[in-house]
Design a protein around this motif. Structure first.
Motif, PDB file in Angstrom:
ATOM      1  N   MET A   1       1.006  -1.176  -0.210  1.00  0.00           N
ATOM      2  CA  MET A   1      -0.255   0.018   0.122  1.00  0.00           C
ATOM      3  C   MET A   1       0.889   0.917   0.357  1.00  0.00           C
ATOM      4  O   MET A   1       2.167   1.495   0.900  1.00  0.00           O
ATOM      5  CB  MET A   1      -0.828  -0.447   1.350  1.00  0.00           C
ATOM      6  CG  MET A   1      -1.712   1.183   1.826  1.00  0.00           C
ATOM      7  SD  MET A   1      -3.040   1.082   2.472  1.00  0.00           S
ATOM      8  CE  MET A   1      -3.670  -0.710   1.414  1.00  0.00           C
ATOM      9  N   PHE A   2       0.469   2.729  -0.776  1.00  0.00           N
ATOM     10  CA  PHE A   2       0.919   3.550  -0.853  1.00  0.00           C
ATOM     11  C   PHE A   2       1.305   4.016   0.871  1.00  0.00           C
ATOM     12  O   PHE A   2      -0.084   4.262   0.789  1.00  0.00           O
ATOM     13  CB  PHE A   2       0.559   4.177  -2.511  1.00  0.00           C
ATOM     14  CG  PHE A   2       1.340   3.707  -3.539  1.00  0.00           C
ATOM     15  CD1 PHE A   2       2.353   4.192  -4.045  1.00  0.00           C
ATOM     16  CD2 PHE A   2       0.907   2.691  -3.959  1.00  0.00           C
ATOM     17  CE1 PHE A   2       3.099   3.480  -5.064  1.00  0.00           C
ATOM     18  CE2 PHE A   2       1.272   2.066  -5.328  1.00  0.00           C
ATOM     19  CZ  PHE A   2       2.214   2.635  -5.314  1.00  0.00           C
TER      20      PHE A   2
ATOM     21  N   GLN B   1       1.995  -4.790  -9.741  1.00  0.00           N
ATOM     22  CA  GLN B   1       1.944  -5.011  -9.009  1.00  0.00           C
ATOM     23  C   GLN B   1       0.834  -5.112  -7.487  1.00  0.00           C
ATOM     24  O   GLN B   1      -0.267  -5.616  -8.388  1.00  0.00           O
ATOM     25  CB  GLN B   1       1.512  -3.055  -8.784  1.00  0.00           C
ATOM     26  CG  GLN B   1       2.969  -2.368  -9.328  1.00  0.00           C
ATOM     27  CD  GLN B   1       4.356  -2.644  -9.137  1.00  0.00           C
ATOM     28  OE1 GLN B   1       4.280  -2.609  -7.568  1.00  0.00           O
ATOM     29  NE2 GLN B   1       4.699  -2.742  -9.950  1.00  0.00           N
ATOM     30  N   SER B   2       0.848  -5.026  -6.344  1.00  0.00           N
ATOM     31  CA  SER B   2      -0.176  -6.190  -5.903  1.00  0.00           C
ATOM     32  C   SER B   2      -0.990  -5.011  -5.108  1.00  0.00           C
ATOM     33  O   SER B   2      -2.146  -5.042  -4.426  1.00  0.00           O
ATOM     34  CB  SER B   2       0.733  -7.033  -4.555  1.00  0.00           C
ATOM     35  OG  SER B   2       1.276  -5.622  -4.050  1.00  0.00           O
ATOM     36  N   ASP B   3      -1.122  -3.489  -4.861  1.00  0.00           N
ATOM     37  CA  ASP B   3      -2.072  -2.533  -4.639  1.00  0.00           C
ATOM     38  C   ASP B   3      -2.183  -1.775  -5.592  1.00  0.00           C
ATOM     39  O   ASP B   3      -2.432  -0.518  -5.226  1.00  0.00           O
ATOM     40  CB  ASP B   3      -1.043  -1.799  -3.372  1.00  0.00           C
ATOM     41  CG  ASP B   3       0.771  -1.454  -4.085  1.00  0.00           C
ATOM     42  OD1 ASP B   3       0.956  -1.452  -4.998  1.00  0.00           O
ATOM     43  OD2 ASP B   3       1.528  -0.591  -3.136  1.00  0.00           O
TER      44      ASP B   3
ATOM     45  N   LEU C   1      -4.061   2.087  -4.450  1.00  0.00           N
ATOM     46  CA  LEU C   1      -3.935   2.287  -3.002  1.00  0.00           C
ATOM     47  C   LEU C   1      -3.354   2.618  -1.471  1.00  0.00           C
ATOM     48  O   LEU C   1      -2.498   2.533  -1.667  1.00  0.00           O
ATOM     49  CB  LEU C   1      -4.649   0.672  -2.471  1.00  0.00           C
ATOM     50  CG  LEU C   1      -5.195  -0.507  -3.255  1.00  0.00           C
ATOM     51  CD1 LEU C   1      -5.477  -2.041  -2.391  1.00  0.00           C
ATOM     52  CD2 LEU C   1      -7.093   0.074  -2.701  1.00  0.00           C
ATOM     53  N   THR C   2      -3.992   3.451  -0.972  1.00  0.00           N
ATOM     54  CA  THR C   2      -3.244   4.766  -0.284  1.00  0.00           C
ATOM     55  C   THR C   2      -3.575   4.556   0.698  1.00  0.00           C
ATOM     56  O   THR C   2      -4.994   4.166   1.240  1.00  0.00           O
ATOM     57  CB  THR C   2      -2.546   5.686  -1.291  1.00  0.00           C
ATOM     58  OG1 THR C   2      -1.328   6.730  -0.044  1.00  0.00           O
ATOM     59  CG2 THR C   2      -4.105   6.474  -1.484  1.00  0.00           C
TER      60      THR C   2
END
Length: 132
Positions: free
Chosen positions: A1-2, A99-101, A126-127
């Motif tokens: 997650m960012f 990328q997973s997020d 996603l962040t």
């Protein structure tokens, strides 16, 4: 997650740069479409926030940031340039796919007024939102 919504552009650059070819240029902010550039150019447009991206429920403080990743090729004004930018777009979405997020749903090709072709890849990152 960012980790922070305020730094999503710089985090995207840091995340994507190592996975893209070395000669690609990534600009976090671009106020005007470039009329001339010498290497494939990637820019980011932060367009909206989503509470349930891709239909998934997010936890408290988590946000889906919709970011259009815009990709152009320096060859698009020349013959065969449209094919070049199409191949570059495939490279970009393959990098996003691992990328997973980060997710992409659609991409669309556009032509700038200067004649260059660009691909606009619609992504969700996603962040977390941090209180100020």
């Amino acid at each position: 997650m960012f980790s922070d919504i305020a730094g999503v552009r710089s985090a995207l650059k840091a995340r994507l740069a190592p996975a893209l070819p070395d000669h690609w240029s990534i600009e976090e902010h671009l106020s005007q479409p470039p009329t001339e550039y010498r290497s494939p150019l990637v820019t980011f447009e932060f367009t909206r926030l989503e509470s349930a991206p891709e239909g998934q429920t997010l936890g408290t403080g988590q946000v889906g940031a919709a970011v259009d990743i815009v990709l152009g090729s320096p060859k698009t004004a020349e013959g065969g340039g449209e094919d070049d930018v199409d191949q570059l777009a495939l490279t970009l979405v393959q990098v996003i796919d691992v990328q997973s997020d980060m997710y992409w749903s659609t991409a669309e090709k556009q032509r700038l007024t200067a004649g260059q072709w660009v691909w606009r890849v619609h992504t969700i990152v996603l962040t977390e939102s941090k209180e100020q």
